[in-house]
Structure formats: C-alpha cells, structure tokens
Design a protein around this motif. Structure first.
Motif, mmCIF file in Angstrom:
data_model
loop_
_atom_site.group_PDB
_atom_site.id
_atom_site.type_symbol
_atom_site.label_atom_id
_atom_site.label_comp_id
_atom_site.label_asym_id
_atom_site.label_seq_id
_atom_site.Cartn_x
_atom_site.Cartn_y
_atom_site.Cartn_z
ATOM 1 N N GLN A 176 30.918 -19.199 4.430
ATOM 2 C CA GLN A 176 31.092 -18.638 3.152
ATOM 3 C C GLN A 176 32.260 -17.835 3.127
ATOM 4 O OE1 GLN A 176 26.749 -18.436 1.212
ATOM 5 N NE2 GLN A 176 26.539 -17.091 2.939
ATOM 6 N N PRO A 177 33.484 -18.454 2.850
ATOM 7 C CA PRO A 177 34.657 -17.647 3.073
ATOM 8 C C PRO A 177 34.844 -16.834 1.709
ATOM 9 C CG PRO A 177 34.842 -19.775 2.683
ATOM 10 C CD PRO A 177 33.379 -19.927 2.799
ATOM 11 N N ASN A 178 34.256 -17.074 0.543
ATOM 12 C CA ASN A 178 34.446 -16.382 -0.689
ATOM 13 C C ASN A 178 33.486 -15.174 -0.852
ATOM 14 O OD1 ASN A 178 36.313 -18.307 -1.352
ATOM 15 N ND2 ASN A 178 34.999 -19.852 -2.042
ATOM 16 N N ILE A 179 32.891 -14.705 -0.122
ATOM 17 C CA ILE A 179 31.936 -13.578 -0.149
ATOM 18 C C ILE A 179 32.189 -12.441 0.876
ATOM 19 C CG2 ILE A 179 29.842 -14.714 0.952
ATOM 20 C CD1 ILE A 179 28.287 -13.514 -1.727
ATOM 21 N N GLN A 180 31.997 -11.322 0.641
ATOM 22 C CA GLN A 180 32.104 -10.224 1.771
ATOM 23 C C GLN A 180 30.665 -9.936 2.338
ATOM 24 O OE1 GLN A 180 33.937 -6.552 0.308
ATOM 25 N NE2 GLN A 180 33.225 -5.656 2.069
ATOM 26 N N LEU A 181 30.745 -10.045 3.623
ATOM 27 C CA LEU A 181 29.135 -9.883 4.121
ATOM 28 C C LEU A 181 29.119 -9.010 5.105
ATOM 29 C CD1 LEU A 181 26.490 -11.165 4.807
ATOM 30 C CD2 LEU A 181 27.666 -12.681 6.378
ATOM 31 N N ASN A 182 28.281 -8.076 5.270
ATOM 32 C CA ASN A 182 28.070 -6.968 6.245
ATOM 33 C C ASN A 182 26.872 -7.296 7.105
ATOM 34 O OD1 ASN A 182 27.780 -4.570 7.503
ATOM 35 N ND2 ASN A 182 26.673 -3.361 5.742
ATOM 36 N N ALA A 183 27.212 -7.872 8.283
ATOM 37 C CA ALA A 183 26.198 -8.376 9.161
ATOM 38 C C ALA A 183 26.624 -8.472 10.551
ATOM 39 C CB ALA A 183 25.765 -9.823 8.736
ATOM 40 N N LYS A 184 25.629 -8.461 11.518
ATOM 41 C CA LYS A 184 26.003 -8.529 12.757
ATOM 42 C C LYS A 184 26.054 -10.118 13.413
ATOM 43 C CE LYS A 184 25.678 -5.769 16.799
ATOM 44 N NZ LYS A 184 26.374 -4.596 16.829
ATOM 45 N N GLY A 185 25.126 -10.994 12.783
ATOM 46 C CA GLY A 185 25.265 -12.185 13.250
ATOM 47 C C GLY A 185 24.094 -12.820 12.309
ATOM 48 N N ALA A 186 23.814 -14.121 12.833
ATOM 49 C CA ALA A 186 22.756 -14.797 12.003
ATOM 50 C C ALA A 186 22.144 -15.858 12.955
ATOM 51 C CB ALA A 186 23.216 -15.507 10.634
ATOM 52 N N VAL A 187 20.965 -16.418 12.534
ATOM 53 C CA VAL A 187 20.464 -17.906 12.879
ATOM 54 C C VAL A 187 20.407 -18.781 11.972
ATOM 55 C CG1 VAL A 187 18.511 -18.711 13.909
ATOM 56 C CG2 VAL A 187 19.247 -16.849 14.953
ATOM 57 N N LEU A 188 20.895 -20.084 12.473
ATOM 58 C CA LEU A 188 20.890 -20.968 11.380
ATOM 59 C C LEU A 188 19.877 -21.973 11.510
ATOM 60 C CD1 LEU A 188 22.160 -22.480 8.769
ATOM 61 C CD2 LEU A 188 23.833 -23.487 10.578
ATOM 62 N N TYR A 189 19.027 -22.202 10.645
ATOM 63 C CA TYR A 189 17.970 -23.337 10.742
ATOM 64 C C TYR A 189 18.486 -24.644 10.025
ATOM 65 C CZ TYR A 189 14.489 -20.263 12.702
ATOM 66 O OH TYR A 189 13.763 -19.389 13.729
ATOM 67 N N GLU A 190 18.946 -25.453 10.821
ATOM 68 C CA GLU A 190 19.645 -26.594 10.061
ATOM 69 C C GLU A 190 18.726 -27.543 9.582
ATOM 70 O OE1 GLU A 190 21.572 -27.336 13.869
ATOM 71 O OE2 GLU A 190 23.656 -27.142 12.780
ATOM 72 N N CYS A 191 17.277 -27.407 10.014
ATOM 73 C CA CYS A 191 16.054 -28.107 9.488
ATOM 74 C C CYS A 191 15.627 -27.972 8.187
ATOM 75 C CB CYS A 191 14.961 -28.063 10.608
ATOM 76 S SG CYS A 191 14.298 -26.302 10.610
ATOM 77 N N ASP A 192 16.221 -26.749 7.740
ATOM 78 C CA ASP A 192 15.498 -26.488 6.344
ATOM 79 C C ASP A 192 16.344 -27.293 5.139
ATOM 80 O OD1 ASP A 192 14.011 -25.171 7.878
ATOM 81 O OD2 ASP A 192 14.058 -23.219 6.618
ATOM 82 N N ALA A 193 15.517 -27.225 3.919
ATOM 83 C CA ALA A 193 16.120 -27.651 2.680
ATOM 84 C C ALA A 193 15.839 -26.586 1.497
ATOM 85 C CB ALA A 193 15.776 -28.955 2.439
ATOM 86 N N HIS A 194 16.740 -26.832 0.431
ATOM 87 C CA HIS A 194 16.188 -25.893 -0.530
ATOM 88 C C HIS A 194 16.296 -26.674 -2.146
ATOM 89 C CE1 HIS A 194 20.604 -25.542 -0.861
ATOM 90 N NE2 HIS A 194 20.577 -25.183 -2.140
ATOM 91 N N THR A 195 15.660 -26.201 -3.079
ATOM 92 C CA THR A 195 15.417 -26.677 -4.210
ATOM 93 C C THR A 195 15.403 -25.584 -5.450
ATOM 94 O OG1 THR A 195 12.859 -26.461 -4.178
ATOM 95 C CG2 THR A 195 13.825 -28.529 -3.504
ATOM 96 N N THR A 196 15.470 -26.110 -6.867
ATOM 97 C CA THR A 196 15.151 -25.479 -7.747
ATOM 98 C C THR A 196 13.863 -25.699 -8.470
ATOM 99 O OG1 THR A 196 17.583 -25.274 -8.349
ATOM 100 C CG2 THR A 196 16.080 -24.805 -10.091
#
Length: 414
Positions: A176-196
């Motif tokens: 997400q290059p277009n947003i400033q982020l204040n974090a240590k790190g993350a875990v990415l669940y590639e198995c997930d999806a999203h909807t509206t």
C-alpha cells in the motif's frame, strides 16, 4: 416439496431461503424489520477462514472484566442483573478454555471455507454483480507482543492448511504505497476474501422475490402454536402462518422465540459499529488493526471502518465513545486518516448473535421436530451465511449434510 417459513431476513435467513428454493421447496421469509439495516449490512464484509479462534478463548473473560470499566475498549461487557445474561456469562466463562479453542478451530474453518466457495458459486451461477475480491486480509500490529501473538495464531492456521505468512514492514509499505502506516509488521492471510455486504443482500432479495419466494417485511412474530412436538402455526396480531417446516434465523432475537418453545438458546447480542467514508485514502488491502480490533475494508465506492464487541442487551443506541474509539484507532495506525465529524455522525450499528462458545447453533432441537435453528454465528455470520443456508436446506430436505453438525447442535451443553 415442503412448505417452509424462514423467520429472519438477514444473511442466514436469505441464504437458507435460497438453498431451500433450489431444492424445490415453497419458501416464505418473515422479518420484523424492513430488511435494509442490521448486522448483515454493517459488517466488515470479510470472508474469513482466518478467524479460526472462537471468541471464547483463554484469557478473554479476564480481558472483558478488565475492559468493563473502559467504554472505548474492543470488548465491552455491560453487567446486568438479568438471568439470561448471567447464564450466558457463566457459560461463556466456562467456554474460555483451550478445549473449546481446539474443538472450535476445525468447526469454524470448515464452515467458513465452505461459505467462501459458495459465495463464488452463487455469483457465477446467478450472474450476480456484488463485489467479491480475494486479496487476503492483513493483521497489522504496532507492538512486538501483538505481532508474536498473531504469528502464533498464523502457525496454527498454517497447520490447518490455510495460506498465511508473516509480512515485514517494508513489504507492507510496498503493498500500500499511497498511505502512511504506523506499524511494526503484519500477518497476511492470503486465504481470505472481502465483499460489500449490502450489494449481496440487495441482489439476493431481488433474486428470491423474482423466483417466487414470498417476503413479508415489518412482520414481527409473537406467538407459536405447538402440537405433538411440532409447530403448527406462527402468528402476530394480524396474521397467522402455517407451514410444514420452520427455520429460526432471527439473529439476536432467536432466543426470545425459542424460549416460547421451551428451548433455552444461550445467546447475547454483540453490538458492532461501522463508519463509512467515500474519500479515497489509498487503502487497497482489507486490514484488521490488531491491538484495537478495528477492521478496515475497501468496499465498492467507499471505505468501511468497523469494530468493537459490545455485550449490552438488545438495543441500537449509538455509543459515541465507541465510534470515536474506531476513529482514533484508525489514526494511530494510519496517521494521515482523520475521519470527519460528519462521517462519524453517520455511524450505525448491528447486533451479532453470540453463543457462549463462539460457535453457531445449526440443526434441529430435540424439543421441536419441525424447527431448524440457525443462529449464534457471532462475528462470523457473514463468512458462514451461504454454508449455513446450505446446511439448513440439507437438513430439511433429508439429505446428508455437507459438514458434521454435532459441534453446532442447538441442544449442546455448556
């Protein structure tokens, strides 16, 4: 063919009606609302097999007691001298165990994965247009302690066969290059999806009505008549309805009706809030802000900020302190995002039906032969909607269920 009445027009009720209709049954949906608000419309839209740890886990009750005096905490349990609440709280406390977690993990994973597959199948089969993207879900952490906790959960998920990996801060910023982020790190669940969510709900209601499913809105069922351990009719002051089979999918209101049948469903409404913004923040990946338990979802035409679990009875009162907590948490992680007063003033809420062990109630109670119960999904109702609907239709159609239903049995003891 059976005549089936589904009580409740949320995600569980609509999906139950969909699969029952597909099996050739004559289906009617009855809902006490106008069917355009509530948990099925204001949720984060996640299809999350990643959420394998049930709400009732070791340490959660202790956290809940600590947070009881902080109205902006992620989990807020309002103590009440109410026998139903006290029984639920006692059972919830008992369920906060490693045994419950171990039993819950495969049960949650299996029904959530099936649900995700069925969303895709419904979209393709019916030519629906709702947003469905499988970009994954980030668990963004600001502290090393939380990052270690999330990595531990990710290892459990990996053993269950889910696609998940740790993500460095450098990679996170590239995502997400277009947003400033204040974090240590993350875990990415590639198995997930999203909807509206509202897109799916509107398309499903239109499809059902066009297919001959009858929908009665603004009809509150008050009475149930039982003969020979079967419901013979349901009614209110103006209408009486008769059917062969009944489905109780009334969300947080399910226990009120089940009590009239002598069925004790331990269930508490868990209020969640959402704020929508039509501004483009540059957020392209769904994320949960791990310490704050706030979900951020890039939806069709807007970004949704959602969160909190407030156990405080059935009400739709907007607690501005909790709305502010979502906005403040967002700015702690994304310093450039400041939600406006106008956006916060449009916040709304929904009530998620929470069972003591965090698992849904799905199946027939031994106390009523022609009632199938489908409720208690807590924060996973959206993920489990289609799979629960399919299971309901299989039960009523006397087919072998797609999943083993024992763990979801509505008569289970706590």
């Amino acid at each position: 063919m059976k005549k089936v009445i589904v009580i409740g027009g949320g995600i569980i009720g609509l999906c139950s009606a969909y699969y029952l209709h597909k099996e050739g049954h004559q289906v009617t949906i009855i809902d006490q609302s106008n069917m355009d608000f509530g948990a099925s419309y204001v949720n984060a839209g996640y299809l999350s097999p990643s959420h394998i740890i049930p709400l009732a886990a070791p340490g959660v009750m202790k956290k809940g007691l600590k947070w009881m005096f902080n109205p902006s905490s992620p989990l807020f349990i309002k103590p009440r001298l109410n026998s139903d609440f006290l029984q639920w709280a006692w059972a919830f406390n008992k369920s906060c165990s490693s045994q419950n977690v171990n039993q819950g993990i495969p049960a949650i994973k299996d029904i959530a994965l099936l649900g995700q597959d069925l969303y895709s199948e419904i979209k393709e089969t019916e030519n629906f247009d709702f947003q469905l993207e499988k970009k994954g879900l980030l668990m963004i952490c600001q502290t090393q302690k939380m990052l270690e906790e999330e990595i531990h959960v990710a290892e459990i998920a990996k053993k269950e066969g889910l696609a998940v990996r740790e993500t460095s801060l450098t990679e996170l910023k590239k995502m997400q290059p277009n947003i400033q982020l204040n974090a240590k790190g993350a875990v990415l669940y590639e198995c997930d999806a999203h909807t509206t969510p509202h897109m799916f709900m509107e398309e499903m209601k239109s499809y059902l009505e066009a297919s001959g499913v009858v929908i009665h809105r603004n009809e509150k069922i008050n009475d149930l008549t039982v003969k020979n351990e079967k419901i013979s009719s349901i009614s209110n002051a103006t209408h009486t309805y008769i059917a062969d089979e009944f489905v109780l999918a009334a969300g947080s209101w399910s226990s009120i009706l089940s009590k009239k049948l002598g069925i004790k469903l331990l269930l508490e409404p868990g209020k969640g809030y959402r704020i929508n913004s039509e501004r483009d923040f540059g957020i392209t990946m769904p994320a949960i802000l791990a310490e704050a338990k706030v979900a951020i979802t890039p939806m069709q035409g807007f970004t949704r900020f959602a969160g909190t679990m407030e156990i405080a009875g059935i009400n739709h009162d907007i607690n501005k302190v909790r709305v502010e907590a979502i906005a403040n948490a967002t700015q702690r992680y994304y310093p450039n995002i400041k939600l406006t007063a106008e956006e916060k003033n449009t916040a709304t809420c929904g009530l998620r039906p929470v069972s003591p062990d965090g698992l849904p109630y799905i199946g027939k109670s031994t106390y009523c032969k022609n009632l199938t119960i489908a409720t208690g999904h807590a924060m996973m109702g959206w993920s489990m909607g289609p799979s629960t609907g399919k299971l309901v239709s299989e039960i009523i159609s006397d087919k072998k269920p797609s999943l083993d239903l024992d763990v979801y049995h509505p008569d289970r003891k706590f």
